[in-house]
Design a protein around this motif. Structure first.
Motif, PDB file in Angstrom:
ATOM      1  N   LEU A 194       0.682  -5.895  23.417  1.00 41.75           N
ATOM      2  CA  LEU A 194      -0.648  -6.409  24.633  1.00 41.75           C
ATOM      3  C   LEU A 194      -0.397  -7.918  25.273  1.00 41.75           C
ATOM      4  O   LEU A 194      -0.156  -8.146  26.142  1.00 41.75           O
ATOM      5  CB  LEU A 194      -2.022  -6.405  24.386  1.00 41.75           C
ATOM      6  CG  LEU A 194      -2.454  -4.737  24.382  1.00 41.75           C
ATOM      7  CD1 LEU A 194      -3.933  -4.373  24.229  1.00 41.75           C
ATOM      8  CD2 LEU A 194      -2.093  -4.415  25.930  1.00 41.75           C
TER       9      LEU A 194
ATOM     10  N   GLY B 144       1.280  -9.756  28.117  1.00 45.69           N
ATOM     11  CA  GLY B 144       0.320 -10.728  29.541  1.00 45.69           C
ATOM     12  C   GLY B 144       1.048 -11.818  30.103  1.00 45.69           C
ATOM     13  O   GLY B 144       1.060 -13.185  29.528  1.00 45.69           O
TER      14      GLY B 144
ATOM     15  N   GLN C 143     -19.008  -9.720  17.204  1.00 42.22           N
ATOM     16  CA  GLN C 143     -19.021  -9.624  18.779  1.00 42.22           C
ATOM     17  C   GLN C 143     -20.361 -10.685  19.652  1.00 42.22           C
ATOM     18  O   GLN C 143     -20.031 -11.510  20.275  1.00 42.22           O
ATOM     19  CB  GLN C 143     -19.376  -8.439  19.519  1.00 42.22           C
ATOM     20  CG  GLN C 143     -18.409  -7.419  18.561  1.00 42.22           C
ATOM     21  CD  GLN C 143     -18.708  -6.127  19.645  1.00 42.22           C
ATOM     22  OE1 GLN C 143     -19.099  -5.796  20.088  1.00 42.22           O
ATOM     23  NE2 GLN C 143     -17.804  -4.853  19.299  1.00 42.22           N
TER      24      GLN C 143
ATOM     25  N   ILE D 199     -19.687 -14.833  19.470  1.00 44.29           N
ATOM     26  CA  ILE D 199     -19.118 -15.278  20.262  1.00 44.29           C
ATOM     27  C   ILE D 199     -20.124 -16.408  21.639  1.00 44.29           C
ATOM     28  O   ILE D 199     -20.434 -17.869  21.986  1.00 44.29           O
ATOM     29  CB  ILE D 199     -17.814 -14.604  21.680  1.00 44.29           C
ATOM     30  CG1 ILE D 199     -16.875 -13.316  20.366  1.00 44.29           C
ATOM     31  CG2 ILE D 199     -17.596 -15.565  22.416  1.00 44.29           C
ATOM     32  CD1 ILE D 199     -15.684 -12.467  21.109  1.00 44.29           C
TER      33      ILE D 199
ATOM     34  N   MET E 157     -12.014 -18.830  20.286  1.00 42.54           N
ATOM     35  CA  MET E 157     -11.850 -17.766  20.562  1.00 42.54           C
ATOM     36  C   MET E 157     -12.251 -17.641  22.330  1.00 42.54           C
ATOM     37  O   MET E 157     -11.204 -17.353  23.442  1.00 42.54           O
ATOM     38  CB  MET E 157     -11.605 -15.674  20.474  1.00 42.54           C
ATOM     39  CG  MET E 157     -12.180 -14.637  20.565  1.00 42.54           C
ATOM     40  SD  MET E 157     -10.624 -14.409  20.451  1.00 42.54           S
ATOM     41  CE  MET E 157     -10.915 -13.001  21.089  1.00 42.54           C
TER      42      MET E 157
ATOM     43  N   VAL F 159      -9.794 -17.243  25.049  1.00 43.89           N
ATOM     44  CA  VAL F 159      -9.554 -16.884  26.375  1.00 43.89           C
ATOM     45  C   VAL F 159      -9.573 -16.684  27.686  1.00 43.89           C
ATOM     46  O   VAL F 159      -8.516 -16.410  28.620  1.00 43.89           O
ATOM     47  CB  VAL F 159     -11.215 -15.221  25.946  1.00 43.89           C
ATOM     48  CG1 VAL F 159     -10.693 -14.949  26.764  1.00 43.89           C
ATOM     49  CG2 VAL F 159     -10.529 -14.657  24.876  1.00 43.89           C
TER      50      VAL F 159
ATOM     51  N   ILE G 161      -6.052 -15.929  20.066  1.00 48.15           N
ATOM     52  CA  ILE G 161      -6.104 -14.949  20.027  1.00 48.15           C
ATOM     53  C   ILE G 161      -5.629 -13.310  19.426  1.00 48.15           C
ATOM     54  O   ILE G 161      -6.423 -12.823  18.680  1.00 48.15           O
ATOM     55  CB  ILE G 161      -5.982 -14.286  21.932  1.00 48.15           C
ATOM     56  CG1 ILE G 161      -6.016 -14.734  22.701  1.00 48.15           C
ATOM     57  CG2 ILE G 161      -6.800 -12.041  22.180  1.00 48.15           C
ATOM     58  CD1 ILE G 161      -5.845 -14.512  24.715  1.00 48.15           C
TER      59      ILE G 161
ATOM     60  N   VAL H 233      -8.612 -11.470  16.900  1.00 47.34           N
ATOM     61  CA  VAL H 233      -8.929  -9.912  17.052  1.00 47.34           C
ATOM     62  C   VAL H 233      -8.190  -9.523  15.431  1.00 47.34           C
ATOM     63  O   VAL H 233      -8.367  -8.372  14.712  1.00 47.34           O
ATOM     64  CB  VAL H 233      -7.793  -9.496  18.105  1.00 47.34           C
ATOM     65  CG1 VAL H 233      -7.701  -7.833  17.649  1.00 47.34           C
ATOM     66  CG2 VAL H 233      -8.195 -10.083  19.487  1.00 47.34           C
TER      67      VAL H 233
ATOM     68  N   LEU I 169     -15.806  -5.073  21.748  1.00 49.69           N
ATOM     69  CA  LEU I 169     -16.294  -5.867  22.624  1.00 49.69           C
ATOM     70  C   LEU I 169     -14.587  -7.359  22.280  1.00 49.69           C
ATOM     71  O   LEU I 169     -14.396  -7.681  23.557  1.00 49.69           O
ATOM     72  CB  LEU I 169     -17.403  -7.082  22.653  1.00 49.69           C
ATOM     73  CG  LEU I 169     -17.812  -8.257  23.199  1.00 49.69           C
ATOM     74  CD1 LEU I 169     -18.548  -8.049  24.687  1.00 49.69           C
ATOM     75  CD2 LEU I 169     -18.471  -9.217  23.172  1.00 49.69           C
ATOM     76  N   ILE I 170     -14.559  -7.215  21.369  1.00 49.66           N
ATOM     77  CA  ILE I 170     -13.615  -8.040  21.100  1.00 49.66           C
ATOM     78  C   ILE I 170     -12.001  -7.719  21.529  1.00 49.66           C
ATOM     79  O   ILE I 170     -11.320  -8.964  22.189  1.00 49.66           O
ATOM     80  CB  ILE I 170     -13.514  -8.443  19.507  1.00 49.66           C
ATOM     81  CG1 ILE I 170     -14.799  -8.769  18.750  1.00 49.66           C
ATOM     82  CG2 ILE I 170     -12.187  -9.145  19.047  1.00 49.66           C
ATOM     83  CD1 ILE I 170     -14.539  -9.619  17.487  1.00 49.66           C
TER      84      ILE I 170
ATOM     85  N   LEU J 163     -12.063  -8.161  24.921  1.00 51.41           N
ATOM     86  CA  LEU J 163     -12.259  -9.433  25.343  1.00 51.41           C
ATOM     87  C   LEU J 163     -10.615 -10.044  25.282  1.00 51.41           C
ATOM     88  O   LEU J 163      -9.578 -10.626  26.264  1.00 51.41           O
ATOM     89  CB  LEU J 163     -12.809 -10.271  24.567  1.00 51.41           C
ATOM     90  CG  LEU J 163     -13.226 -11.584  24.459  1.00 51.41           C
ATOM     91  CD1 LEU J 163     -14.118 -12.063  25.851  1.00 51.41           C
ATOM     92  CD2 LEU J 163     -14.108 -12.892  23.551  1.00 51.41           C
ATOM     93  N   ALA J 164      -9.768  -9.393  25.141  1.00 57.15           N
ATOM     94  CA  ALA J 164      -8.304  -9.421  24.107  1.00 57.15           C
ATOM     95  C   ALA J 164      -7.775  -9.129  25.606  1.00 57.15           C
ATOM     96  O   ALA J 164      -6.435  -9.623  26.494  1.00 57.15           O
ATOM     97  CB  ALA J 164      -8.053  -9.437  23.275  1.00 57.15           C
ATOM     98  N   VAL J 165      -7.779  -7.852  25.227  1.00 56.00           N
ATOM     99  CA  VAL J 165      -7.184  -7.284  26.506  1.00 56.00           C
ATOM    100  C   VAL J 165      -7.320  -7.972  28.118  1.00 56.00           C
ATOM    101  O   VAL J 165      -7.007  -8.780  29.410  1.00 56.00           O
ATOM    102  CB  VAL J 165      -7.186  -5.862  27.082  1.00 56.00           C
ATOM    103  CG1 VAL J 165      -6.645  -5.404  28.385  1.00 56.00           C
ATOM    104  CG2 VAL J 165      -7.482  -5.186  25.613  1.00 56.00           C
TER     105      VAL J 165
ATOM    106  N   ALA K  60      -8.426 -11.279  28.878  1.00 59.36           N
ATOM    107  CA  ALA K  60      -7.286 -13.013  28.276  1.00 59.36           C
ATOM    108  C   ALA K  60      -6.614 -12.067  29.209  1.00 59.36           C
ATOM    109  O   ALA K  60      -5.228 -13.281  29.655  1.00 59.36           O
ATOM    110  CB  ALA K  60      -7.490 -12.838  27.335  1.00 59.36           C
ATOM    111  N   ILE K  61      -5.516 -11.424  28.205  1.00 58.00           N
ATOM    112  CA  ILE K  61      -3.920 -11.262  28.416  1.00 58.00           C
ATOM    113  C   ILE K  61      -3.512 -10.621  30.039  1.00 58.00           C
ATOM    114  O   ILE K  61      -3.190 -10.936  30.336  1.00 58.00           O
ATOM    115  CB  ILE K  61      -3.001 -10.133  27.537  1.00 58.00           C
ATOM    116  CG1 ILE K  61      -3.184 -10.706  25.978  1.00 58.00           C
ATOM    117  CG2 ILE K  61      -1.743  -9.000  28.320  1.00 58.00           C
ATOM    118  CD1 ILE K  61      -3.610  -9.893  24.969  1.00 58.00           C
TER     119      ILE K  61
ATOM    120  N   LEU L  56     -14.629 -14.599  32.726  1.00 60.69           N
ATOM    121  CA  LEU L  56     -13.610 -14.164  32.782  1.00 60.69           C
ATOM    122  C   LEU L  56     -13.351 -13.567  34.019  1.00 60.69           C
ATOM    123  O   LEU L  56     -12.815 -12.794  34.787  1.00 60.69           O
ATOM    124  CB  LEU L  56     -12.990 -12.843  31.702  1.00 60.69           C
ATOM    125  CG  LEU L  56     -12.453 -13.052  30.319  1.00 60.69           C
ATOM    126  CD1 LEU L  56     -12.854 -11.929  29.058  1.00 60.69           C
ATOM    127  CD2 LEU L  56     -10.903 -13.965  30.262  1.00 60.69           C
TER     128      LEU L  56
END
Lengths: 337, 306
Positions: A28, A32, A274, A277, A292, A296, A304, A308, B151-152, B155-157, B159-160, B246
């Motif tokens: 992933l 990006g 979670q 954050i 994080m 992000v 990141i 994760v 959620l994490i 969040l990562a997806v 962000a990418i 985001l």
């Protein structure tokens, strides 16, 4: 299946799952875009950029890149964090300590309060106290943590001025050594009463913010487990032989109700990770969550990826431990498929 | 002696009729529970707000999902004429954000819940019906997805994919189908053995017809409970992602508004964060209350044993 075999099997599956998580997150992040950004500067020409790509293997196919990443990660090198302007592995510990201190403190508050509220509601089933507790618990699960934190700040920081923002008073923080990174532990080690008070004072609001949602999870589970136990025959038997209600509760019902409640520990840990954050953003807490959040927003891939992976490993281990405890406490639990 | 003299057989209910009657009974049970009723009431009001948004607050031109900017009226407290809930640092009407934010949230939750339910049902059904190595592979993928806290992961997806509200929707779709696939697979495996499915097979119904007529409707209950809870949960998670930064700044979305209002609280401007956040809370609370009521009404285990 024996408990020992079960634990061994679960331990064998664990690395496979962690490997799966790392593959998904790696793929992933690379979809990006290239992580070359953090190494570039404006003065570089095309050749220098190509040399950099060569050096970090970014011109090779994805699976080769993954292989290099894995090799580096296994030797403790998780890449360079653009947000922290330092290698990830170098800045990880102090941030980890800050987040853990907050999470452990919140968890302690949440477990104590949640179990107590669960028993309070469960023993007063369908009375008004039960209904009020239910509303509090459902509200806790629906409350946007970041908003709750801001409301607390508006009341207790902006208006009343009772509590500070941040992790510490800079002067007191600088006056003691920090061998562990845990402020409370460090101040006790240094014998600094002032430091301990400062640590707790700064912890209070973020811990309440973070703990409140977790209270909701635990309360609901404990209540329904206790209600279920109180309907069992052994409770009738205990009452029939004349055992005082207090002992029926403490010796029998509560102990058994704790068994299913153990299963929400994993959920609570995920919730705390979670929630940390948002809580860390609001209270300017220098932990993993805030790191994080800025990673992000700025697309810092190494951070990141590490974050994760780290939370998943923590979550997987927590669930494993929960399952083992559960199997040990309740012999009826079938192990295996 | 005519055939018509025979007593008329009792009227037979169709499967559809029975199902409708059950839904009516369920609705009656739900509405008789005070907390569930309150949940329904809040949902009704929020939906009305989303549907009638253009009449409640005249849409901003050209894009109604952008906050209006009135540089002549920045940082007004609540109660100011024309701005009952005050204005933001950029002169955005907080009431406008509260009203149009309900539309944003409705879009977010409806899109994400329908997409994830469809993906989950499809993957869960394939795993449950086909079995074998396909089932094994799909479920291992599900296991890996469930190893990352929701959620994490989202969040990562997000962000990418890059910061934008559309990408928040996309990332939630990628993350939230997993639970439905699990539920659906378990249901299918259970239902596959049921007498009515065997009966349908014996009378020669096609596989497709058995799936759509017998299996899907009977597997829908736990999916419906989860979907109701997720209608609230998705807005909560989506707002958290936009709070973290985001989504585009300046859009009429509750999480963004809470985030942008944060800057003012040190100087006593409490309103810009408070009201939009309250809306997120009400939204999540309403769907949680109804979802809880639904679960209690549908789950025979939670009924009184005495």
């Amino acid at each position: 299946m024996q408990l020992r075999d079960y634990i061994i099997r679960r331990l064998l599956i664990l690395p496979i799952l962690i490997f799966g998580v790392s593959v998904i997150v790696f793929t992933l992040t690379r979809i990006g875009g290239s992580p070359i950004g953090v190494y570039l500067s404006h003065e570089m020409n095309a050749e220098e950029v190509a040399a950099l790509e060569e050096r970090f293997h970014l011109n090779e196919p994805l699976y080769t890149q993954y292989w290099y990443w894995l090799k580096a990660a296994l030797s403790g090198d998780f890449g360079y964090s653009g947000v922290a302007s330092a290698p990830v592995a170098e800045v990880f510990w102090p941030k980890f300590a800050a987040t853990m201190e907050l999470s452990i403190f919140s968890a302690a508050v949440a477990v104590t309060l949640g179990l107590w509220l669960g028993v309070f509601a469960g023993t007063r089933r369908n009375k008004w106290q039960d209904h009020v507790t239910r509303v509090v618990a459902v509200s806790g699960a629906s409350l946007p943590l970041f908003w709750f934190g801001i409301i607390l700040l508006i009341v207790f920081w902006a208006n009343l001025g009772w509590f500070p923002v941040g992790r510490s008073n800079a002067e007191i923080w600088a006056s003691i050594a920090h061998p562990t990174g845990f402020y409370i532990v460090d101040s006790i080690l240094a014998g600094s009463w002032q430091g301990l008070v400062d640590a707790l004072w700064h912890l209070t609001l973020p811990a309440i913010t973070l703990g409140f949602g977790a209270v909701a999870i635990i309360t609901r589970m404990m209540r329904s487990a206790l209600v279920e136990e109180l309907q069992q025959d052994y409770v009738d038997a205990a009452r029939a032989k004349g055992l005082p209600e207090r002992l029926v509760l403490n010796r029998h019902a509560k102990r058994n109700a704790l068994v299913p409640t153990v299963t929400v520990i994993g959920l609570t840990i995920a919730f705390l990770m979670q929630g940390a954050i948002a809580a860390e953003i609001i209270y300017r807490w220098p932990g993993l969550g805030r790191w994080m959040a800025s990673a992000v927003v700025r697309g810092d891939q190494a951070t990141i990826m590490t974050y994760v992976l780290f939370t998943s490993v923590l979550f997987l281990f927590a669930n494993l431990i929960v399952d083992i405890i559960y199997a040990k406490l309740d012999p009826r639990v079938r192990l295996g498929d | 002696m005519a055939v018509t003299d025979l007593p008329t057989p009792p009227k037979r209910e169709t499967a559809f009729g029975v199902r409708m009657r059950r839904w009516r009974d369920l609705l009656k049970t739900l509405l008789s529970n005070p907390t569930t009723f309150i949940g329904f009431l809040i949902i009704f009001l929020l939906l009305a707000m989303a549907i009638f948004a253009p009449f409640l607050a005249p849409p901003n031109v050209p894009d109604p999902y952008q906050m209006p900017r009135d540089w002549g009226a920045t940082r007004m407290p609540p109660g100011t004429p024309g701005f009952p809930l005050g204005t933001t640092n950029q002169g955005g009407d907080v009431l406008y954000g509260v009203i149009w934010g309900s539309r944003t949230s409705l879009q977010l939750s409806v899109i994400v819940v329908s997409v994830t339910v469809v993906i989950g049902i499809a993957i869960g059904s394939i795993a449950g019906l086909v079995g074998g190595w396909i089932d094994e592979t799909l479920m291992r993928i599900v296991d890996v997805f469930l190893s990352i806290p929701e959620l994490i992961f989202a969040l990562a997806v997000a962000a990418i994919l890059g910061p934008s509200f559309t990408n928040i929707i996309l990332s939630l779709c990628i993350v939230f189908w997993v639970k439905y696939a699990r539920i659906m697979r378990a249901q299918i495996i259970l239902i596959r053995q049921a007498d009515y499915v065997q009966a349908a097979r014996v009378i020669g119904d096609t596989k497709l017809s058995i799936f759509f007529k017998d299996m899907l409707p009977n597997a829908s209950t736990p999916i419906a409970v989860q979907a109701t809870l997720d209608m609230g949960n998705i807005v909560l998670v989506g707002a958290t992602l936009s709070f973290i930064g985001l989504a585009e700044s300046g859009i009429a979305e509750w999480g963004v508004l809470v985030s942008e209002g944060q800057a003012g609280i040190a100087s006593g401007r409490w309103w810009a964060s408070t009201f939009p956040g309250l809306m997120i809370f009400l939204w999540a609370l309403a769907f949680n209350l109804v979802g809880d009521g639904l679960r209690d009404a549908l789950d025979p285990r939670t009924e009184d044993k005495r």
